[in-house]
Design a protein around this motif. Structure first.
Motif, PDB file in Angstrom:
ATOM      1  N   PRO A 329       0.823  -1.220   0.000  1.00 44.55           N
ATOM      2  CA  PRO A 329       0.000   0.000   0.000  1.00 44.55           C
ATOM      3  C   PRO A 329       0.850   1.261   0.000  1.00 44.55           C
ATOM      4  N   MET A 330       0.245   2.371  -0.329  1.00 42.55           N
ATOM      5  CA  MET A 330       0.901   3.673  -0.176  1.00 42.55           C
ATOM      6  C   MET A 330       0.217   4.349   0.997  1.00 42.55           C
ATOM      7  N   LEU A 331       0.901   4.355   2.123  1.00 40.48           N
ATOM      8  CA  LEU A 331       0.309   4.726   3.408  1.00 40.48           C
ATOM      9  C   LEU A 331       1.214   5.726   4.118  1.00 40.48           C
ATOM     10  N   GLY A 332       0.684   6.910   4.367  1.00 33.13           N
ATOM     11  CA  GLY A 332       1.480   7.913   5.089  1.00 33.13           C
ATOM     12  C   GLY A 332       1.335   9.283   4.448  1.00 33.13           C
ATOM     13  N   PRO A 333       2.146  10.224   4.912  1.00 28.35           N
ATOM     14  CA  PRO A 333       2.015  11.595   4.407  1.00 28.35           C
ATOM     15  C   PRO A 333       2.627  11.747   3.020  1.00 28.35           C
ATOM     16  N   VAL A 334       2.097  12.718   2.266  1.00 35.03           N
ATOM     17  CA  VAL A 334       2.760  13.132   1.032  1.00 35.03           C
ATOM     18  C   VAL A 334       3.709  14.244   1.460  1.00 35.03           C
ATOM     19  N   GLU A 335       4.990  13.938   1.489  1.00 34.14           N
ATOM     20  CA  GLU A 335       5.936  14.861   2.147  1.00 34.14           C
ATOM     21  C   GLU A 335       5.955  16.246   1.507  1.00 34.14           C
ATOM     22  N   SER A 336       5.721  16.307   0.192  1.00 32.27           N
ATOM     23  CA  SER A 336       5.759  17.598  -0.498  1.00 32.27           C
ATOM     24  C   SER A 336       4.521  18.449  -0.211  1.00 32.27           C
ATOM     25  N   HIS A 337       3.485  17.864   0.384  1.00 31.46           N
ATOM     26  CA  HIS A 337       2.223  18.567   0.607  1.00 31.46           C
ATOM     27  C   HIS A 337       1.731  18.315   2.043  1.00 31.46           C
ATOM     28  N   PRO A 338       2.265  19.041   3.033  1.00 29.69           N
ATOM     29  CA  PRO A 338       1.893  18.774   4.432  1.00 29.69           C
ATOM     30  C   PRO A 338       0.381  18.819   4.653  1.00 29.69           C
ATOM     31  N   GLY A 339      -0.102  17.834   5.402  1.00 28.02           N
ATOM     32  CA  GLY A 339      -1.543  17.748   5.675  1.00 28.02           C
ATOM     33  C   GLY A 339      -2.269  16.813   4.717  1.00 28.02           C
ATOM     34  N   LEU A 340      -1.557  16.390   3.655  1.00 27.83           N
ATOM     35  CA  LEU A 340      -2.161  15.442   2.702  1.00 27.83           C
ATOM     36  C   LEU A 340      -1.608  14.046   2.994  1.00 27.83           C
ATOM     37  N   TRP A 341      -2.516  13.096   3.163  1.00 31.96           N
ATOM     38  CA  TRP A 341      -2.141  11.729   3.545  1.00 31.96           C
ATOM     39  C   TRP A 341      -2.687  10.749   2.513  1.00 31.96           C
ATOM     40  N   LEU A 342      -1.962   9.664   2.307  1.00 28.28           N
ATOM     41  CA  LEU A 342      -2.445   8.615   1.404  1.00 28.28           C
ATOM     42  C   LEU A 342      -2.768   7.350   2.189  1.00 28.28           C
ATOM     43  N   ALA A 343      -3.863   6.724   1.807  1.00 30.47           N
ATOM     44  CA  ALA A 343      -4.194   5.372   2.290  1.00 30.47           C
ATOM     45  C   ALA A 343      -4.744   4.677   1.054  1.00 30.47           C
ATOM     46  N   THR A 344      -3.852   4.328   0.169  1.00 27.10           N
ATOM     47  CA  THR A 344      -4.300   3.857  -1.143  1.00 27.10           C
ATOM     48  C   THR A 344      -3.378   2.756  -1.677  1.00 27.10           C
ATOM     49  N   ALA A 345      -3.708   2.254  -2.886  1.00 28.34           N
ATOM     50  CA  ALA A 345      -2.948   1.159  -3.530  1.00 28.34           C
ATOM     51  C   ALA A 345      -3.040  -0.145  -2.746  1.00 28.34           C
ATOM     52  N   PHE A 346      -4.158  -0.384  -2.128  1.00 30.67           N
ATOM     53  CA  PHE A 346      -4.340  -1.634  -1.367  1.00 30.67           C
ATOM     54  C   PHE A 346      -4.844  -2.737  -2.287  1.00 30.67           C
ATOM     55  N   ASN A 347      -4.073  -3.801  -2.426  1.00 27.10           N
ATOM     56  CA  ASN A 347      -4.596  -4.960  -3.162  1.00 27.10           C
ATOM     57  C   ASN A 347      -5.006  -6.070  -2.197  1.00 27.10           C
ATOM     58  N   ILE A 348      -4.674  -5.912  -0.932  1.00 28.85           N
ATOM     59  CA  ILE A 348      -5.175  -6.836   0.105  1.00 28.85           C
ATOM     60  C   ILE A 348      -5.840  -5.940   1.152  1.00 28.85           C
ATOM     61  N   GLY A 349      -6.758  -5.139   0.642  1.00 33.61           N
ATOM     62  CA  GLY A 349      -7.323  -4.078   1.476  1.00 33.61           C
ATOM     63  C   GLY A 349      -8.192  -4.586   2.603  1.00 33.61           C
ATOM     64  N   ILE A 350      -8.816  -5.739   2.437  1.00 35.74           N
ATOM     65  CA  ILE A 350      -9.618  -6.271   3.543  1.00 35.74           C
ATOM     66  C   ILE A 350      -8.634  -6.811   4.589  1.00 35.74           C
ATOM     67  N   GLY A 351      -7.628  -7.512   4.103  1.00 33.41           N
ATOM     68  CA  GLY A 351      -6.633  -8.119   4.997  1.00 33.41           C
ATOM     69  C   GLY A 351      -5.804  -7.096   5.750  1.00 33.41           C
ATOM     70  N   THR A 352      -5.560  -5.930   5.150  1.00 29.74           N
ATOM     71  CA  THR A 352      -4.628  -4.982   5.785  1.00 29.74           C
ATOM     72  C   THR A 352      -5.241  -3.603   6.061  1.00 29.74           C
ATOM     73  N   GLY A 353      -6.474  -3.361   5.599  1.00 34.04           N
ATOM     74  CA  GLY A 353      -7.047  -2.013   5.694  1.00 34.04           C
ATOM     75  C   GLY A 353      -7.203  -1.521   7.127  1.00 34.04           C
ATOM     76  N   GLY A 354      -7.770  -2.351   7.997  1.00 31.19           N
ATOM     77  CA  GLY A 354      -8.029  -1.909   9.370  1.00 31.19           C
ATOM     78  C   GLY A 354      -6.743  -1.589  10.116  1.00 31.19           C
ATOM     79  N   GLY A 355      -5.757  -2.461  10.013  1.00 33.30           N
ATOM     80  CA  GLY A 355      -4.480  -2.246  10.709  1.00 33.30           C
ATOM     81  C   GLY A 355      -3.741  -1.051  10.133  1.00 33.30           C
ATOM     82  N   SER A 356      -3.831  -0.873   8.825  1.00 31.28           N
ATOM     83  CA  SER A 356      -3.166   0.269   8.184  1.00 31.28           C
ATOM     84  C   SER A 356      -3.796   1.573   8.661  1.00 31.28           C
ATOM     85  N   ALA A 357      -5.112   1.556   8.809  1.00 24.70           N
ATOM     86  CA  ALA A 357      -5.811   2.753   9.285  1.00 24.70           C
ATOM     87  C   ALA A 357      -5.396   3.091  10.710  1.00 24.70           C
ATOM     88  N   GLN A 358      -5.188   2.061  11.534  1.00 25.50           N
ATOM     89  CA  GLN A 358      -4.723   2.317  12.907  1.00 25.50           C
ATOM     90  C   GLN A 358      -3.360   2.984  12.877  1.00 25.50           C
TER      91      GLN A 358
END
Ligand SMILES: Cc1cc2nc3c(=O)[nH]c(=O)nc-3n(C[C@H](O)[C@H](O)[C@H](O)COP(=O)(O)OP(=O)(O)OC[C@H]3O[C@@H](n4cnc5c(N)ncnc54)[C@H](O)[C@@H]3O)c2cc1C
Length: 409
Positions: A329-358
């Motif tokens: 996944p692509m998870l975390g801040p977009v360093e060039s744009h403070p305040g913008l966060w990514l939680a995307t590119a999940f191909n095992i999003g059910i398996g990893t979505g909840g933990g990634s969100a935490q």
């Protein structure tokens, strides 16, 4: 109309709703989730719902384990059933090297307090009586995982988040995202939202969404098939549900679905979808299936689970799945744009979505990552990565299926 909130989450799949709920658990409830259609409208509604505890990389195993914990917590809080079937899973070892690799990661599970055993072929046959164990070296067994209803989990997360005070607006596409000094501005048809933080959880839509900001995300959709068989009498005769099987040799995951099997296939020559842009009208749709091109992989599944080949295929689904070049996944801040966060590119999003969100919400609320997990940060890709490079790497990553990273394909 204008509104100011602390955080806007864009995208109402399993990942966006998990982020909304995790933020609410940490006291951030001045939030709104914008979903252009309905919750689960993207890839989430048709996912098989497998939630294994065995990730490709040990560094992210706790994202898997925390996902199930997050869905169960939301279920308990909201009273909404997530359809969790704790069948356990087997990750097959077709070689002595694979078995050794599985043994070497056991300490990770001790640290995370999750059951994990490496078992021999005889025990694998006891756990899964329909598995052909000839030539098998053994398997990693994670008895506490299984599968959930992805739609049920998403709605449980949404309900629990709302109960804590978060807001959700469906049928509300985010039309533009702008940076306005320290603040973010998100436009919908009828409103302008201002926020300190924006989380983009729009799967393969994220690339086009952020391109106007000069952000080049190497995320493209790959076609992914799953097949559901008719009734398998040998399964029907059992008084328990067999565990899910993940097999590097037959690149697939196969679990029980009612009295039949459900098999997700990783083709060695995967096909992309919509690499020039997602059709604007695309939602809640499946792609045209092509079972013939899956024949080599399916023949191997039948070698391992002969009963899979005996029941006939009842349903064949082909759906798009978001991939970054390394499959993570692509998870975390977009360093060039403070305040913008990514939680995307999940191909095992059910398996990893909840933990990634935490993980993400702890970072947003505390201002620093809970621990170093740089392998999933958006900054790992150069902004000038070309489409050709991204597609070639995604192709190679997908084709590896369940082969352990570092092992020869
Ligand atoms: C056949 C198949 C089987 C699968 N099985 C499994 C499985 O067993 N286990 C597993 O872990 N994964 C599985 N997956 C993958 C899983 O479906 C995805 O990883 C997961 O659903 C991704 O969730 P998401 O929230 O990131 O994306 P999505 O569910 O796609 O959500 C993104 C949301 O963003 C919304 N959106 C887009 N643009 C905008 C906008 N401008 N404004 C507002 N909203 C917007 C979309 O409408 C969508 O609802 C499977 C995939 C396929 C195709």
């Amino acid at each position: 109309m204008t509104q100011h909130v602390q955080a806007i989450v864009i995208g109402g799949g399993i990942v966006g709703t998990s982020v909304l709920y995790s933020l609410a658990q940490r006291g951030w409830t001045d939030t709104v989730l914008l979903e252009k259609r309905n919750l689960t409208s993207g890839s989430t509604w048709h996912a098989a719902g497998n939630v294994t505890f065995f990730g490709h990389y040990t560094a992210i195993t706790d994202l898997y384990i925390n996902s199930v914990k997050t869905y169960l917590a939301a279920s308990e809080e909201s009273g909404h059933d997530i359809g969790f079937h704790p069948t356990g899973s087997l990750r097959l070892a077709n070689t002595a090297e694979e078995l050794e690799a599985y043994k070497s990661i056991a300490p990770v599970y001790d640290r995370l307090d999750a059951d994990y055993r490496v078992i021999g072929p005889d025990e694998a046959a006891e756990v899964h009586p329909l598995l052909e164990t000839k030539d098998l070296h053994g398997a990693a067994h994670t008895p506490g995982d299984g599968h959930v209803d992805p739609s049920g989990a998403t709605h449980a997360l949404a309900k629990a988040a709302r109960q804590r005070g978060a807001h959700i607006q469906v049928q509300t596409p985010a039309l533009a995202i702008r940076q306005n000094g320290q603040e973010w501005q998100v436009e919908t048809e009828t409103e302008t939202f201002f926020a300190d933080h924006v989380v983009v959880a729009t799967s393969f839509w994220a690339r086009e969404m952020l391109a106007p900001l000069g952000i080049n995300l190497p995320i493209y959709p790959v076609q992914h098939h799953e097949i559901i068989t008719g009734t398998v009498p040998a399964l029907q005769a059992l008084d328990f549900e067999v565990p899910a099987v993940r097999d590097p040799y037959a690149p697939s995951n196969t679990r029980q679905e009612r009295d039949g099997f459900l098999c997700g296939v990783y083709e060695v020559d995967p096909q992309f979808w919509a690499t020039d842009g997602i059709p604007p009208e695309f939602a809640e749709e499946l792609l045209v299936p092509d079972v013939e091109r899956l024949e080599p992989e399916l023949l191997r599944v039948i070698e391992r689970i002969p009963a899979f080949g005996e029941a006939g295929f009842k349903t064949i689904n082909n759906g798009p799945i978001a991939y970054a070049p390394d499959g993570l996944p692509m998870l975390g801040p977009v360093e060039s744009h403070p305040g913008l966060w990514l939680a995307t590119a999940f191909n095992i999003g059910i398996g990893t979505g909840g933990g990634s969100a935490q993980f993400l919400s702890e970072w947003m609320v505390n201002g620093h990552a809970p621990y170093d997990l740089s392998m999933v940060y958006p900054s790992r890709f150069a902004n000038d990565i070309s489409k050709e490079t991204a597609l070639a790497q995604i192709h190679a990553t997908y084709a590896k299926g369940y082969i352990m990273p570092g092992a020869p394909a």
